[in-house]
Design an enzyme around this catalytic site. Structure first.
Site, short mmCIF file in Angstrom:
data_model
loop_
_atom_site.label_atom_id
_atom_site.label_comp_id
_atom_site.label_asym_id
_atom_site.label_seq_id
_atom_site.Cartn_x
_atom_site.Cartn_y
_atom_site.Cartn_z
N ASN A 11 0.97 -0.96 0.15
CA ASN A 11 0.09 0.41 0.10
C ASN A 11 1.02 1.34 0.06
O ASN A 11 1.60 1.65 1.66
CB ASN A 11 -1.12 -0.07 1.27
CG ASN A 11 -1.62 1.42 1.41
OD1 ASN A 11 -1.82 2.51 0.22
ND2 ASN A 11 -2.94 1.16 1.91
N ARG A 95 -2.87 -2.26 -3.76
CA ARG A 95 -3.82 -1.48 -3.44
C ARG A 95 -4.12 0.08 -4.61
O ARG A 95 -2.46 0.79 -3.95
CB ARG A 95 -4.44 -1.13 -2.02
CG ARG A 95 -5.44 0.29 -2.05
CD ARG A 95 -4.85 1.04 -0.55
NE ARG A 95 -5.63 2.07 -0.48
CZ ARG A 95 -5.83 3.10 0.21
NH1 ARG A 95 -4.98 3.92 1.11
NH2 ARG A 95 -7.25 4.45 0.34
N HIS A 183 -12.86 3.08 -0.21
CA HIS A 183 -12.82 2.98 0.88
C HIS A 183 -13.24 1.27 0.51
O HIS A 183 -13.47 0.63 1.46
CB HIS A 183 -12.43 3.64 1.82
CG HIS A 183 -12.50 4.72 2.95
ND1 HIS A 183 -12.68 5.37 3.39
CD2 HIS A 183 -10.71 4.79 2.84
CE1 HIS A 183 -12.00 6.41 3.54
NE2 HIS A 183 -10.58 5.92 3.20
N GLY A 212 -11.05 7.68 9.59
CA GLY A 212 -9.28 7.65 9.57
C GLY A 212 -9.25 8.96 9.27
O GLY A 212 -10.13 9.69 8.96
N ARG A 243 -9.83 16.69 3.96
CA ARG A 243 -9.70 17.12 2.21
C ARG A 243 -11.55 17.73 3.32
O ARG A 243 -11.34 16.99 3.89
CB ARG A 243 -10.39 15.92 2.03
CG ARG A 243 -8.99 15.81 1.16
CD ARG A 243 -9.03 14.09 0.56
NE ARG A 243 -8.30 12.76 1.27
CZ ARG A 243 -8.77 11.82 1.84
NH1 ARG A 243 -9.55 11.13 -0.08
NH2 ARG A 243 -7.68 11.90 2.65
N ILE A 331 -10.08 6.01 13.13
CA ILE A 331 -11.10 6.93 14.87
C ILE A 331 -12.05 5.91 15.06
O ILE A 331 -12.44 6.41 16.39
CB ILE A 331 -11.16 8.02 14.32
CG1 ILE A 331 -10.84 9.00 13.36
CG2 ILE A 331 -12.12 9.18 14.61
CD1 ILE A 331 -10.66 10.25 13.16
N GLY A 332 -12.67 5.93 14.19
CA GLY A 332 -14.17 4.29 14.19
C GLY A 332 -13.43 3.57 14.79
O GLY A 332 -14.27 3.22 15.99
N GLU A 381 -7.93 -4.22 4.87
CA GLU A 381 -7.94 -4.03 3.58
C GLU A 381 -6.47 -4.64 3.11
O GLU A 381 -6.96 -5.23 2.25
CB GLU A 381 -7.72 -2.79 3.05
CG GLU A 381 -8.39 -1.79 3.18
CD GLU A 381 -8.46 -0.39 3.85
OE1 GLU A 381 -8.42 0.89 3.37
OE2 GLU A 381 -7.30 0.13 4.55
#
Length: 400
Positions: A11, A95, A183, A212, A243, A331-332, A381
C-alpha cells in the site's frame, strides 16, 4: 502448492510504503508473517516491521538515499530476502485507489491495465501516482512475479444508476464523470466478516463508518454496497483530515474567479489544507484536536461529528431504514468519544449507545434494548488484497 509460498501486499503512499507478508498454505488460512512500513521517504526515511503477533522485528533509520518508491522497494526486498530466505514469492497485491468505470474487480496487471490506470491519476492525485509507482518498481525489480491490482472503487460497482449519477450534461458524463465511491476494500472486508462476527446483522441494512484521516460511509444491504458518501473523487462526503468533504461547487468557482487561485493552488487547498486541519488551524489528527482546548479545534471536531451524523441520516433514507451501524478504521476503532457523539446524534434512528461497552472498545457497543445495534469491527484491507491476489493466482485458500 508448496507451503513456503508467500504473498506480498503493498500500500504505497506519497511518503510511505506499507507492506504485509502472508504465507500461503494448502491447509491453513492466510497467515500474517510480517507487517510494517517505510515512512518518511524522501525526508527522514525509517523502516519498521513486526511479526504476526505484533512483536518488533526491526526498527531503524534509513539512509537519506531512500527517496522514492524504487529505493524503498529495494530496501524492502533486501529485508525480505534476509527474513524469508527460503520463501518463494508467489505474487504481489497492490491497493490501487481508483479503477474507474472499466475495472470493477481485481485484475492481473498488464501493460494495458497500467496504461488505463495512469489515465485515472487526475481523479485521485493524492494516491494513484504512488500506487502505480510501486507497481512499476516491483516490475523492474521482480519482473517474473505476477502482480494484482485491487481497487478501492470496486466494491461499489453495481449500484443503481441513480446512485452513481452526476447531474451534468451527457457529453460530460460520457467521459466517465460519475460517482465511484472509495474505501471499497475496507467495506468489502467488513461485509465478509459480518456473518461470523455479527451474524444477526449480516443480511440486514447496515451503515459502515470508515473513519480515519480519510473518512466515508457505506450503506449496505445483505453485504452489498447500495450507496456511499464518496463521489467522483475522494474529496466528497465527510469532513476528513485535510479534505473538506461535501462542498458547494460555487466555492470552487469563487476560488478561481474572485481569489484568482491557480488550478494547482486549488488542488492543494482541497486535498492538503482543508478538513480538520483547515477548520482547526491546529492539526489534521483527531487525537490532537480532542486533546486541544482551542475553540477552533473543538469546532473541527463538532463539524466532523455533524457531517457524519447528517450523512448517516441520508444513507438511511437510501436503504429505507437501518438495522446496524458499524465503526471501523483508525478513528472509528479507537475513539470512544467520537463513536459516542455520532451515536448520540443518530439516536433518532434508534441507536442507544452502551457507554461502558463503548469506553472499553467492545465489539457491540449498543444497549440490548437498542432498536439499531452499533458495533466496532477492525478492518483489514491488506488481508482483503491477499485474498484477491490468491484467487486471481489460483491459490486455493480458506476465506479466513
Amino acid at each position: 502448492m508448496a507451503d513456503d509460498g508467500l504473498v506480498l501486499v503493498l500500500n504505497a503512499g506519497s511518503s510511505s510504503l506499507k507492506f504485509c507478508v502472508y504465507r500461503a498454505s494448502d491447509t491453513d488460512a492466510w497467515r500474517l508473517e510480517a507487517r510494517g512500513q517505510i515512512e518518511g521517504i524522501g525526508t527522514t526515511p525509517r523502516f519498521s516491521a513486526e511479526d504476526g503477533a505484533g512483536a518488533t522485528l526491526d526498527a531503524r533509520q534509513l539512509d537519506a538515499s531512500v527517496a522514492d518508491a524504487k529505493a524503498a522497494l529495494e530496501t524492502l526486498a533486501s529485508w525480505l530476502r534476509g527474513r524469508f530466505e527460503r520463501g518463494r514469492l508467489l505474487g504481489v497485491g497492490h491497493r490501487v485507489v481508483h479503477g474507474g468505470a472499466a475495472y470493477g474487480a481485481p485484475v492481473l496487471i498488464t501493460p494495458q491495465v497500467l496504461d488505463d490506470l495512469r489515465k485515472l491519476v487526475p481523479l485521485a492525485p493524492l494516491h494513484q501516482p504512488h500506487n502505480l509507482a510501486a507497481i512499476d518498481a516491483v516490475a523492474a525489480r521482480l519482473p517474473g512475479v505476477p502482480q494484482v491490482a485491487c481497487f478501492d472503487t470496486g466494491f461499489h460497482r453495481g449500484h443503481q444508476a441513480v446512485a452513481d449519477l452526476v447531474p451534468l450534461p451527457l457529453e460530460i458524463r460520457g467521459a466517465g464523470v460519475q460517482r465511484y465511491g472509495f474505501h471499497g476494500l475496507s467495506y468489502e472486508y467488513i461485509a465478509s466478516v459480518l456473518p461470523r462476527v455479527a451474524p444477526e446483522i449480516a443480511q440486514g441494512r447496515v451503515i459502515v463508518a470508515h473513519l480515519g484521516s480519510g473518512a466515508s460511509l457505506c450503506a449496505m444491504i445483505a453485504g452489498r454496497s447500495i450507496d456511499s458518501s464518496f463521489g467522483f473523487t475522494a474529496l466528497d462526503g465527510l469532513c476528513m483530515g485535510t479534505r473538506p468533504g461535501a462542498l458547494d461547487p460555487g466555492v470552487v468557482l469563487y476560488l478561481f474567479q474572485q481569489l484568482g487561485m491557480s488550478a494547482k493552488d486549488v488542488e492543494a487547498t482541497l486535498y492538503k489544507k482543508s478538513g480538520l486541519l483547515g477548520v482547526s488551524g491546529v492539526s489534521n489528527d483527531m487525537r490532537d484536536l480532542l486533546a486541544s482546548t482551542e475553540p477552533a479545534a473543538r469546532l473541527a471536531v463538532d463539524y466532523f461529528v455533524y457531517r457524519a451524523a447528517k450523512e448517516i441520516g441520508a444513507l438511511a433514507a437510501t436503504i429505507r431504514g437501518i438495522d446496524a451501524l458499524v465503526f471501523t478504521a483508525g478513528i472509528g476503532e479507537r475513539s470512544a468519544d467520537i463513536r459516542r457523539r455520532i451515536c448520540d446524534a443518530s439516536s433518532w434512528l434508534g441507536v442507544e449507545v452502551d457507554l461502558e461497552a463503548n469506553a472499553h472498545h467492545g465489539s457491540r457497543i449498543s444497549m440490548p434494548t437498542s432498536r439499531v445495534s452499533a458495533w466496532v469491527i477492525p478492518t483489514n484491507e491488506e488481508l482483503m488484497i491477499a485474498r484477491h491476489t490468491g484467487q486471481l493466482l489460483g491459490l486455493a485458500l480458506k476465506a479466513f
